[in-house]
Design a protein around this motif. Structure first.
Motif, PDB file in Angstrom:
ATOM      1  N   TYR A 178      18.145  67.145 -45.377  1.00 17.69           N
ATOM      2  CA  TYR A 178      19.523  66.680 -45.443  1.00 17.69           C
ATOM      3  C   TYR A 178      20.373  67.327 -44.345  1.00 17.69           C
ATOM      4  CZ  TYR A 178      24.117  65.721 -47.410  1.00 17.69           C
ATOM      5  OH  TYR A 178      25.421  65.318 -47.587  1.00 17.69           O
ATOM      6  N   ARG A 179      20.203  68.606 -44.154  1.00 17.04           N
ATOM      7  CA  ARG A 179      20.958  69.308 -43.108  1.00 17.04           C
ATOM      8  C   ARG A 179      20.623  68.781 -41.721  1.00 17.04           C
ATOM      9  NH1 ARG A 179      19.190  74.314 -42.516  1.00 17.04           N
ATOM     10  NH2 ARG A 179      18.242  74.576 -44.569  1.00 17.04           N
ATOM     11  N   SER A 208      21.999  65.310 -41.184  1.00 16.13           N
ATOM     12  CA  SER A 208      23.441  65.408 -41.016  1.00 16.13           C
ATOM     13  C   SER A 208      23.781  65.773 -39.563  1.00 16.13           C
ATOM     14  CB  SER A 208      23.968  66.461 -41.994  1.00 16.13           C
ATOM     15  OG  SER A 208      25.234  66.890 -41.622  1.00 16.13           O
ATOM     16  N   ASP A 209      23.027  66.719 -38.995  1.00 18.12           N
ATOM     17  CA  ASP A 209      23.234  67.104 -37.595  1.00 18.12           C
ATOM     18  C   ASP A 209      22.948  65.931 -36.650  1.00 18.12           C
ATOM     19  OD1 ASP A 209      23.919  69.624 -38.385  1.00 18.12           O
ATOM     20  OD2 ASP A 209      21.997  70.551 -37.857  1.00 18.12           O
ATOM     21  N   LYS A 255      25.741  63.479 -36.600  1.00 19.04           N
ATOM     22  CA  LYS A 255      26.874  64.005 -35.810  1.00 19.04           C
ATOM     23  C   LYS A 255      26.628  63.798 -34.320  1.00 19.04           C
ATOM     24  CE  LYS A 255      28.214  67.505 -39.163  1.00 19.04           C
ATOM     25  NZ  LYS A 255      27.646  68.800 -39.569  1.00 19.04           N
ATOM     26  N   GLU A 283      20.679  57.171 -40.712  1.00 22.92           N
ATOM     27  CA  GLU A 283      21.778  57.043 -41.668  1.00 22.92           C
ATOM     28  C   GLU A 283      21.255  56.643 -43.055  1.00 22.92           C
ATOM     29  OE1 GLU A 283      24.969  54.579 -40.352  1.00 22.92           O
ATOM     30  OE2 GLU A 283      26.206  55.047 -42.120  1.00 22.92           O
ATOM     31  N   TYR A 337      19.466  59.583 -44.576  1.00 24.67           N
ATOM     32  CA  TYR A 337      20.496  60.562 -44.961  1.00 24.67           C
ATOM     33  C   TYR A 337      21.149  60.166 -46.283  1.00 24.67           C
ATOM     34  CZ  TYR A 337      24.960  63.102 -44.668  1.00 24.67           C
ATOM     35  OH  TYR A 337      26.059  63.886 -44.928  1.00 24.67           O
ATOM     36  N   ALA A 344      20.866  61.972 -49.811  1.00 26.91           N
ATOM     37  CA  ALA A 344      22.140  62.398 -50.414  1.00 26.91           C
ATOM     38  C   ALA A 344      22.217  61.967 -51.867  1.00 26.91           C
ATOM     39  CB  ALA A 344      23.312  61.824 -49.625  1.00 26.91           C
ATOM     40  N   ARG A 372      29.994  69.813 -49.980  1.00 25.83           N
ATOM     41  CA  ARG A 372      28.845  69.212 -50.662  1.00 25.83           C
ATOM     42  C   ARG A 372      29.178  68.792 -52.091  1.00 25.83           C
ATOM     43  NH1 ARG A 372      23.242  71.702 -48.415  1.00 25.83           N
ATOM     44  NH2 ARG A 372      23.884  71.979 -46.266  1.00 25.83           N
TER      45      ARG A 372
END
Lengths: 207, 207
Positions: free
Chosen positions: B19-20, B23-24, B27, B69, B72, B76, B108
């Motif tokens: 997940y981390r 997320s990066d 971005k 996406e 992710y 999530a 979160r």
């Protein structure tokens, strides 16, 4: 350590837990334990235990169970518990203070040697008997005091630069509390603590 | 959640890390990524990634890589990130304060709802905008404010009793920071954070 290089990182990560349980058994004067009994205590399977401990070669004796003290001592050696490690804390915020006051470290051979911060209001105050030093003095301090581990409890954006800096100064291991995986050019061992990840594991089991 | 019950706890524990990283990637406007590329970033193997993510059914498309996406968002959902969870902190020492100030929780979906302590010198002081409440008021508070998670940052010898107490009051999950594996009669999810264990893993790689 050659022996542990052969075992998977997953097994290595489980050893501290075995170590805790064996320590409790010793306190209760339990001298032998079967993989079955140990598995019930630890909430895992006997076959998992046999697999994990077999990696380190022949601790168990079939039909007799494990010799608790022997197993405890062998795992202690693998974990380096008999050794002393000097550490510093960089970042004297709440997390840094919590780590400085964590008594469990001392009993496992970790010796606090200094605390650093950048905040003039924090520098010079005393935590656990240590005067917080100015982070600018890291170079001078580390030249005079060889340190094994730096615990990094600074904001995320400062972590990578700081990590490279102390690694160059001879610190061998970094324990990183900022919410990022620290990857460095320097030859240094990094262990990242991700508190949010642990909280998410809790949540998965809630929903 | 039925879907995750089928996957091993080892995989579940790795999801927050995926997940981390995802997320990066988002971005950085990365829209697709192969298991190979992702494995290089994460320092794991592509086959591990494929195995892990296949547990959740068909995220990857062979030859095209993962839709970042989509993956992710799916993770999530599994992690419950879109949900809100209310938590309290019991024990307003350094660790409790550090957790109260950990901004990553808010992003979160974790919402701090109260802080408790037993120390008269700490009760009534303000942390992160919350007046620290007397632990004696836990019953009254929890009856009026349903809480999902209690973070326990109290001394080891107080932890088990306190845990049973809040579990009876409807708290569903416990995040335990005392250096013991908390096992309870009550129907409550427990996640133990063992800081010394993590430090020992670091040391194994040092020696």
């Amino acid at each position: 350590m050659d022996q542990q290089k052969k075992v998977s990182i997953a097994v290595v990560r489980r050893l501290p837990r075995y170590y805790r349980y064996l320590s409790d058994l010793l306190k209760m004067d339990v001298t032998r334990i079967s993989s079955k009994e140990l598995s019930l205590r630890m909430g895992t399977t006997a076959s998992q235990i046999r697999q994990d401990l077999n990696c380190f070669g022949g601790f168990g004796q079939q039909g007799y169970g494990y010799n608790v003290e022997y197993l405890y001592n062998e795992i202690a050696k693998i974990l380096g518990v008999s050794q002393q490690f000097k550490f510093i804390i960089i970042g004297a915020g709440n997390m840094g203070r919590a780590l400085a006051n964590y008594n469990n470290f001392v009993s496992r051979g970790f010796q606090l040697s200094g605390i650093f911060d950048v905040n003039p209001q924090i520098i010079g105050t005393t935590i656990k008997g240590f005067k917080v030093m100015d982070q600018d003095n890291l170079e001078t301090f580390l030249k005079e005091n060889p340190i094994d581990i730096a615990m990094l409890t600074v904001p995320s954006h400062q972590t990578a630069i700081l990590a490279e800096r102390v690694a160059k100064l001879g610190v061998k291991g970094l324990w990183n509390f900022s919410p990022m995986d620290l990857k460095l050019e320097a030859d240094v061992v990094v262990e990242n603590v991700h508190l949010s990840d642990s909280l998410m594991v809790l949540v998965i089991n809630l929903i």
